[in-house]
Scaffold this motif. Sequence first.
Motif, PDB file in Angstrom:
ATOM      1  N   LEU A  14      20.928  -3.998  17.281  1.00 34.88           N
ATOM      2  CA  LEU A  14      20.062  -4.733  16.361  1.00 34.88           C
ATOM      3  C   LEU A  14      18.593  -4.373  16.589  1.00 34.88           C
ATOM      4  CD1 LEU A  14      19.880  -6.835  14.132  1.00 34.88           C
ATOM      5  CD2 LEU A  14      19.833  -8.601  15.895  1.00 34.88           C
ATOM      6  N   LEU A  15      18.195  -4.269  17.835  1.00 30.95           N
ATOM      7  CA  LEU A  15      16.827  -3.892  18.182  1.00 30.95           C
ATOM      8  C   LEU A  15      16.499  -2.488  17.670  1.00 30.95           C
ATOM      9  CD1 LEU A  15      14.221  -4.643  19.707  1.00 30.95           C
ATOM     10  CD2 LEU A  15      15.246  -3.608  21.737  1.00 30.95           C
ATOM     11  N   ILE A  16      17.421  -1.559  17.847  1.00 31.50           N
ATOM     12  CA  ILE A  16      17.209  -0.190  17.363  1.00 31.50           C
ATOM     13  C   ILE A  16      17.122  -0.171  15.842  1.00 31.50           C
ATOM     14  CG2 ILE A  16      18.310   2.087  17.137  1.00 31.50           C
ATOM     15  CD1 ILE A  16      19.330   1.663  20.039  1.00 31.50           C
ATOM     16  N   ALA A  17      17.992  -0.905  15.170  1.00 35.25           N
ATOM     17  CA  ALA A  17      17.965  -0.959  13.708  1.00 35.25           C
ATOM     18  C   ALA A  17      16.631  -1.512  13.212  1.00 35.25           C
ATOM     19  CB  ALA A  17      19.130  -1.804  13.190  1.00 35.25           C
ATOM     20  N   CYS A  18      16.134  -2.561  13.859  1.00 38.14           N
ATOM     21  CA  CYS A  18      14.831  -3.133  13.475  1.00 38.14           C
ATOM     22  C   CYS A  18      13.705  -2.135  13.703  1.00 38.14           C
ATOM     23  CB  CYS A  18      14.554  -4.417  14.264  1.00 38.14           C
ATOM     24  SG  CYS A  18      15.565  -5.801  13.736  1.00 38.14           S
ATOM     25  N   ALA A  19      13.735  -1.426  14.821  1.00 38.08           N
ATOM     26  CA  ALA A  19      12.696  -0.437  15.127  1.00 38.08           C
ATOM     27  C   ALA A  19      12.709   0.689  14.094  1.00 38.08           C
ATOM     28  CB  ALA A  19      12.881   0.118  16.534  1.00 38.08           C
ATOM     29  N   VAL A  20      13.891   1.171  13.741  1.00 38.79           N
ATOM     30  CA  VAL A  20      14.004   2.230  12.732  1.00 38.79           C
ATOM     31  C   VAL A  20      13.441   1.736  11.407  1.00 38.79           C
ATOM     32  CG1 VAL A  20      15.652   3.546  11.332  1.00 38.79           C
ATOM     33  CG2 VAL A  20      15.915   3.441  13.827  1.00 38.79           C
ATOM     34  N   TRP A  21      13.783   0.537  11.012  1.00 38.35           N
ATOM     35  CA  TRP A  21      13.281  -0.015   9.749  1.00 38.35           C
ATOM     36  C   TRP A  21      11.761  -0.158   9.770  1.00 38.35           C
ATOM     37  CZ3 TRP A  21      10.868  -4.726   8.530  1.00 38.35           C
ATOM     38  CH2 TRP A  21      10.707  -4.956   7.165  1.00 38.35           C
ATOM     39  N   ILE A  22      11.211  -0.673  10.846  1.00 40.54           N
ATOM     40  CA  ILE A  22       9.762  -0.875  10.947  1.00 40.54           C
ATOM     41  C   ILE A  22       9.032   0.454  10.897  1.00 40.54           C
ATOM     42  CG2 ILE A  22       7.909  -1.540  12.556  1.00 40.54           C
ATOM     43  CD1 ILE A  22       9.761  -3.896  13.404  1.00 40.54           C
ATOM     44  N   PHE A  23       9.491   1.440  11.647  1.00 40.82           N
ATOM     45  CA  PHE A  23       8.777   2.706  11.725  1.00 40.82           C
ATOM     46  C   PHE A  23       9.045   3.618  10.530  1.00 40.82           C
ATOM     47  CE2 PHE A  23       8.669   1.373  16.193  1.00 40.82           C
ATOM     48  CZ  PHE A  23       7.291   1.371  16.357  1.00 40.82           C
ATOM     49  N   SER A  24      10.058   3.353   9.744  1.00 43.52           N
ATOM     50  CA  SER A  24      10.307   4.186   8.568  1.00 43.52           C
ATOM     51  C   SER A  24       9.703   3.581   7.301  1.00 43.52           C
ATOM     52  CB  SER A  24      11.810   4.399   8.371  1.00 43.52           C
ATOM     53  OG  SER A  24      12.440   3.175   8.043  1.00 43.52           O
ATOM     54  N   THR A  25       9.254   2.349   7.360  1.00 40.95           N
ATOM     55  CA  THR A  25       8.626   1.714   6.213  1.00 40.95           C
ATOM     56  C   THR A  25       7.149   2.065   6.210  1.00 40.95           C
ATOM     57  OG1 THR A  25      10.181  -0.118   6.345  1.00 40.95           O
ATOM     58  CG2 THR A  25       8.172  -0.497   5.070  1.00 40.95           C
ATOM     59  N   PRO A  26       6.648   2.743   5.139  1.00 43.82           N
ATOM     60  CA  PRO A  26       5.251   3.134   5.138  1.00 43.82           C
ATOM     61  C   PRO A  26       4.325   1.923   5.126  1.00 43.82           C
ATOM     62  CG  PRO A  26       6.340   3.799   3.081  1.00 43.82           C
ATOM     63  CD  PRO A  26       7.361   3.129   3.943  1.00 43.82           C
ATOM     64  N   VAL A  27       3.219   2.068   5.844  1.00 40.99           N
ATOM     65  CA  VAL A  27       2.182   1.035   5.827  1.00 40.99           C
ATOM     66  C   VAL A  27       1.482   1.131   4.481  1.00 40.99           C
ATOM     67  CG1 VAL A  27       0.046   0.291   6.912  1.00 40.99           C
ATOM     68  CG2 VAL A  27       1.902   1.187   8.309  1.00 40.99           C
ATOM     69  N   ARG A  28       1.224   0.017   3.870  1.00 32.07           N
ATOM     70  CA  ARG A  28       0.586   0.011   2.560  1.00 32.07           C
ATOM     71  C   ARG A  28      -0.881  -0.396   2.702  1.00 32.07           C
ATOM     72  NH1 ARG A  28       5.815  -1.592   1.713  1.00 32.07           N
ATOM     73  NH2 ARG A  28       6.905  -0.364   0.184  1.00 32.07           N
ATOM     74  N   PRO A  29      -1.776   0.610   2.715  1.00 31.55           N
ATOM     75  CA  PRO A  29      -3.185   0.250   2.817  1.00 31.55           C
ATOM     76  C   PRO A  29      -3.626  -0.553   1.599  1.00 31.55           C
ATOM     77  CG  PRO A  29      -2.859   2.630   2.982  1.00 31.55           C
ATOM     78  CD  PRO A  29      -1.546   2.016   2.635  1.00 31.55           C
ATOM     79  N   THR A  30      -4.578  -1.384   1.793  1.00 25.92           N
ATOM     80  CA  THR A  30      -5.089  -2.186   0.683  1.00 25.92           C
ATOM     81  C   THR A  30      -6.533  -1.796   0.418  1.00 25.92           C
ATOM     82  OG1 THR A  30      -5.647  -3.920   2.243  1.00 25.92           O
ATOM     83  CG2 THR A  30      -3.541  -4.139   1.094  1.00 25.92           C
ATOM     84  N   VAL A  31      -6.693  -0.731  -0.319  1.00 25.25           N
ATOM     85  CA  VAL A  31      -8.007  -0.240  -0.701  1.00 25.25           C
ATOM     86  C   VAL A  31      -8.299  -0.749  -2.110  1.00 25.25           C
ATOM     87  CG1 VAL A  31      -9.374   1.832  -1.152  1.00 25.25           C
ATOM     88  CG2 VAL A  31      -7.713   1.813   0.718  1.00 25.25           C
ATOM     89  N   ALA A  32      -9.495  -1.259  -2.318  1.00 26.28           N
ATOM     90  CA  ALA A  32      -9.877  -1.765  -3.639  1.00 26.28           C
ATOM     91  C   ALA A  32     -10.374  -0.610  -4.514  1.00 26.28           C
ATOM     92  CB  ALA A  32     -10.965  -2.819  -3.500  1.00 26.28           C
ATOM     93  N   PHE A  33      -9.993  -0.653  -5.774  1.00 29.97           N
ATOM     94  CA  PHE A  33     -10.430   0.336  -6.749  1.00 29.97           C
ATOM     95  C   PHE A  33     -11.087  -0.365  -7.933  1.00 29.97           C
ATOM     96  CE2 PHE A  33      -6.860   2.369  -4.601  1.00 29.97           C
ATOM     97  CZ  PHE A  33      -7.341   3.646  -4.367  1.00 29.97           C
ATOM     98  N   LYS A  34     -12.159   0.205  -8.418  1.00 34.99           N
ATOM     99  CA  LYS A  34     -12.779  -0.258  -9.655  1.00 34.99           C
ATOM    100  C   LYS A  34     -12.041   0.431 -10.797  1.00 34.99           C
ATOM    101  CE  LYS A  34     -16.863   1.320 -10.360  1.00 34.99           C
ATOM    102  NZ  LYS A  34     -18.279   1.645 -10.391  1.00 34.99           N
ATOM    103  N   GLU A  35     -11.798  -0.304 -11.880  1.00 37.04           N
ATOM    104  CA  GLU A  35     -11.125   0.291 -13.032  1.00 37.04           C
ATOM    105  C   GLU A  35     -12.123   0.484 -14.168  1.00 37.04           C
ATOM    106  OE1 GLU A  35      -7.730  -2.133 -13.987  1.00 37.04           O
ATOM    107  OE2 GLU A  35      -6.561  -1.270 -12.353  1.00 37.04           O
ATOM    108  N   GLU A  36     -11.994   1.606 -14.856  1.00 36.54           N
ATOM    109  CA  GLU A  36     -12.885   1.939 -15.962  1.00 36.54           C
ATOM    110  C   GLU A  36     -12.078   2.568 -17.091  1.00 36.54           C
ATOM    111  OE1 GLU A  36     -16.165   4.299 -14.518  1.00 36.54           O
ATOM    112  OE2 GLU A  36     -16.642   2.836 -12.954  1.00 36.54           O
ATOM    113  N   LEU A  37     -12.686   2.610 -18.259  1.00 35.76           N
ATOM    114  CA  LEU A  37     -12.045   3.189 -19.435  1.00 35.76           C
ATOM    115  C   LEU A  37     -12.522   4.628 -19.610  1.00 35.76           C
ATOM    116  CD1 LEU A  37     -10.224   2.640 -21.917  1.00 35.76           C
ATOM    117  CD2 LEU A  37     -12.292   1.974 -23.147  1.00 35.76           C
TER     118      LEU A  37
END
Length: 163
Positions: A14-37
């Motif tokens: 179970l510990l190995i499965a959790c570690a694999v899941w955590i390290f294979s899931t990409p980190v999602r940076p939260t960068v703000a973007f301005k939107e324009e037309l």
Amino acid sequence: MISSRKKMLLGLALLIACAVWIFSTPVRPTVAFKEELIYISRGSQMWPYTVAIAETGEQQRQGLMYRRHIDDNYGMLFINKEPQIMNMWMKNTFIPLDMLFLDRKGYIVNIIENATPDSTDIITYDQPVAALLELPAGAVKDKGIVTGDRVIHSRTMFRPRPK
């Protein structure tokens, strides 16, 4: 009854499965973007798009990564301070994209259609460009966008010249 050894092995698995899941899931940076037309134009034809503006290094590194969907009339405009050769990839980008390379006046000088999601292949153009516009794959084909068409944007370098 489960033996101590089986409990320990089960816990370890179970510990190995959790570690694999955590390290294979990409980190999602939260960068703000301005939107324009923006508009893509050819003669009297104009196609509007709402775009996220990527001008800082952090914004350009994230780009459209981690998104699972974008609307047909949405994209991202990568703006360079000075024209440069742009090397892109699709790592952690889960949607196919069309890429349009732009000169200082906003003219499309090269097009790459249907870039492969999550690919680490380098996508580039051999000439320096002022900007790159990413649109949902199929936009180029659907609208008939070609090199020589122009992106009109509020930035000076993309405005049509006054007559």
